[in-house]
Motif scaffolding. Structure first.
Motif, PDB file in Angstrom:
ATOM      1  N   PRO A  48      50.131 -63.540  79.172  1.00 24.16           N
ATOM      2  CA  PRO A  48      49.116 -63.380  80.195  1.00 24.16           C
ATOM      3  C   PRO A  48      49.035 -64.649  80.965  1.00 24.16           C
ATOM      4  CG  PRO A  48      48.195 -63.977  77.838  1.00 24.16           C
ATOM      5  CD  PRO A  48      49.606 -63.498  77.675  1.00 24.16           C
ATOM      6  N   LEU A  51      45.367 -68.173  82.579  1.00 24.39           N
ATOM      7  CA  LEU A  51      44.252 -68.265  81.258  1.00 24.39           C
ATOM      8  C   LEU A  51      43.425 -69.164  81.706  1.00 24.39           C
ATOM      9  CD1 LEU A  51      45.936 -67.541  77.968  1.00 24.39           C
ATOM     10  CD2 LEU A  51      44.629 -65.861  79.479  1.00 24.39           C
ATOM     11  N   ALA A  54      41.453 -68.180  84.756  1.00 24.16           N
ATOM     12  CA  ALA A  54      40.482 -66.946  84.432  1.00 24.16           C
ATOM     13  C   ALA A  54      39.231 -67.474  83.689  1.00 24.16           C
ATOM     14  CB  ALA A  54      41.034 -66.005  83.433  1.00 24.16           C
ATOM     15  N   ARG A 134      34.620 -60.336  75.641  1.00 22.49           N
ATOM     16  CA  ARG A 134      34.872 -58.958  76.050  1.00 22.49           C
ATOM     17  C   ARG A 134      33.783 -58.030  76.269  1.00 22.49           C
ATOM     18  NH1 ARG A 134      39.130 -57.819  78.383  1.00 22.49           N
ATOM     19  NH2 ARG A 134      40.370 -58.855  76.758  1.00 22.49           N
ATOM     20  N   THR A 172      40.113 -59.122  82.559  1.00 29.73           N
ATOM     21  CA  THR A 172      40.695 -60.158  82.112  1.00 29.73           C
ATOM     22  C   THR A 172      40.472 -60.841  80.752  1.00 29.73           C
ATOM     23  OG1 THR A 172      39.231 -61.784  83.110  1.00 29.73           O
ATOM     24  CG2 THR A 172      40.904 -60.835  84.561  1.00 29.73           C
ATOM     25  N   ALA A 173      41.359 -61.535  80.318  1.00 33.59           N
ATOM     26  CA  ALA A 173      40.997 -62.260  78.973  1.00 33.59           C
ATOM     27  C   ALA A 173      40.624 -63.492  79.319  1.00 33.59           C
ATOM     28  CB  ALA A 173      42.447 -62.271  78.189  1.00 33.59           C
ATOM     29  N   CYS A 174      39.244 -63.409  79.974  1.00 32.77           N
ATOM     30  CA  CYS A 174      38.774 -64.808  80.441  1.00 32.77           C
ATOM     31  C   CYS A 174      38.200 -65.762  79.198  1.00 32.77           C
ATOM     32  CB  CYS A 174      37.719 -64.725  81.319  1.00 32.77           C
ATOM     33  SG  CYS A 174      36.326 -63.540  80.923  1.00 32.77           S
ATOM     34  N   THR A 215      46.431 -55.368  76.493  1.00 27.30           N
ATOM     35  CA  THR A 215      45.732 -56.652  76.899  1.00 27.30           C
ATOM     36  C   THR A 215      46.284 -57.421  77.792  1.00 27.30           C
ATOM     37  OG1 THR A 215      44.573 -56.556  74.541  1.00 27.30           O
ATOM     38  CG2 THR A 215      43.990 -58.153  75.961  1.00 27.30           C
ATOM     39  N   THR A 216      47.635 -57.944  77.450  1.00 25.24           N
ATOM     40  CA  THR A 216      48.220 -58.680  78.566  1.00 25.24           C
ATOM     41  C   THR A 216      48.413 -57.949  79.798  1.00 25.24           C
ATOM     42  OG1 THR A 216      49.328 -59.637  76.666  1.00 25.24           O
ATOM     43  CG2 THR A 216      50.499 -60.071  78.766  1.00 25.24           C
ATOM     44  N   HIS A 219      44.980 -57.814  81.472  1.00 27.19           N
ATOM     45  CA  HIS A 219      44.933 -59.268  82.228  1.00 27.19           C
ATOM     46  C   HIS A 219      45.406 -59.479  83.473  1.00 27.19           C
ATOM     47  CE1 HIS A 219      43.867 -63.390  82.152  1.00 27.19           C
ATOM     48  NE2 HIS A 219      45.268 -63.717  82.297  1.00 27.19           N
TER      49      HIS A 219
END
Length: 407
Positions: A48, A51, A54, A134, A172-174, A215-216, A219
């Motif tokens: 990702p 990061l 994000a 999430r 996104t994986a914020c 997930t990657t 994101h």
């Protein structure tokens, strides 16, 4: 003539049929295309990206909307409540035409509205802190959509970008950086490093890898959509200004500063309006920055451009009284700063504090402050060795080197 030798003719070997496209293409073109496809695949599925950026978007927009709701707390009933001039029945009629929806129109009860408002405050605060990010990102998007749709004609338009960003941040994986979730994962990893590593089944490992890859990809696509949205916004705004005669003559800001609707401090607006040449220069620079913004993102020129855009939005917030719009744009610009910029900020502030004598490292803390959790597959260690604290420190150090190289 009998002694003459008959020359032997080599047999004709049939060549394989090649299409015109294959004949015209150079030998390295196919390999170049394969390399580019592999590079794009590695960019999407490798790890990702951005990061820290994000996380800055999560913190910024969560804090911005929390401040916005607290600022309008005294006027909440007139804007979104049952006592609003834009009544819930009018809002429902508009929803039938636009397709929007809002949880605020499910009931006309004042108690229900107050409960929704408190829940919106709590959701914004938890989203900003990164607690169960999430789930909170989905709830934050629902809150922003509901309040935006309920009083679409009552706000200044700055929440349009905030609405889009709230939707994009769901992808996104914020919560991987600077969040309560990240702190909880670090503590869990530290506890697991002192326990024997349990090797799971092959199918469970495959499912875990597939989930991480998915997930990657989501994101990275979400961050790309955010960057494309901001570039499209700046580009279209700049091209639209180029077509205007007032922007070409350098008098556009003069007319804007004399509008009563955008004069929070009339004396300050009149004072700035007296500098005619400065206003013209600022107008031309505004158009140039907005048009050039999408083309300077891949070089070092983006840093002074982002700094000048920061000054422009601060001027809009102060002179025109649009803090929500300016704040949303400033936070969106932060998405284009690389992660090495954000990882360098703590070291810079710590160095400045050490020079002034305001901060001294605690015993044993210096070794932990520089570690960064891995970005790719956290928690997956080799099954052939035990996860010792030294191995975890080595993994996090290598991950920090990867994070510092990405842009």
């Amino acid at each position: 003539m009998g002694n003459e030798q008959i020359p032997q003719i080599a047999p004709v070997v049939p060549t394989p049929h090649r299409s015109r496209r294959q004949q015209a293409a150079p030998p390295g073109a196919v390999q170049w295309l394969v390399d580019r496809i592999s590079a794009v695949r590695e960019l999407l599925t490798g790890r990702p990206v951005s990061l820290y950026a994000a996380s800055v978007l999560r913190i910024g927009y969560g804090l911005l909307y929390l401040v916005f709701l607290l600022r309008e707390f005294r006027h909440r009933d007139e804007i979104w409540g049952p006592g609003s001039p834009w009544t819930p029945s009018l809002a429902r009629q508009l929803f039938d035409q636009t397709g929007w929806n809002s949880i605020l129109t499910l009931s006309d009860s004042r108690a229900y509205f107050e409960l929704c408002y408190v829940m919106a405050l709590v959701t914004s605060a938890l989203f900003m802190l990164g607690w169960r990010t999430r789930v909170m990102s989905i709830l934050f998007a629902v809150v922003v959509i509901s309040f935006h749709a309920r009083a679409i004609f009552m706000t200044d338009g700055g929440d349009n970008l905030l609405l889009l960003m709230a939707i994009y941040l769901v992808l996104t994986a914020c919560g991987r950086r600077w969040s309560l979730d990240a702190r909880r994962d670090r503590l869990k990893t530290a506890r697991a490093s002192n326990a024997p590593q349990q090797v799971g089944s092959y199918s469970a490992q495959q499912l875990r890898d597939a989930r991480i890859t998915l997930t990657t990809v989501v994101h990275n696509c979400g961050m790309f959509v955010i960057a494309a949205q901001v570039c499209f916004l700046y580009g279209t705004a700049g091209l639209y200004k180029v077509q205007g005669a007032s922007w070409g003559s350098g008098t556009a800001l003069h007319y804007v500063l004399n509008l009563e609707l955008f004069q929070p401090w009339p004396a300050l607006s009149h004072l700035v309006d007296e500098h005619t040449i400065l206003i013209a220069i600022v107008g031309y620079m505004t158009v140039l920055l907005q048009v050039a913004f999408p083309f300077v993102l891949f070089g070092r020129l983006k840093y002074p451009v982002v700094a000048m855009l920061l000054g422009m939005h601060l001027g809009i917030a102060v002179l025109l009284g649009l803090p929500l719009f300016s704040g949303a744009m400033i936070i969106a610009d932060a998405a284009f700063l690389p992660d090495r910029f954000y990882t360098f900020l703590p070291h810079l502030s710590r160095r400045a504090a050490q020079r002034t004598g305001m901060w001294r490292p605690a015993p044993g803390r210096a070794a932990r402050c520089g570690s960064v959790p891995s970005q790719g597959r956290p928690g997956v260690l080799s099954s052939t060795r035990r996860a010792t604290p030294a191995a975890v420190q080595k993994d996090t150090t290598s991950a920090a080197g990867l994070a510092s190289d990405q842009s």
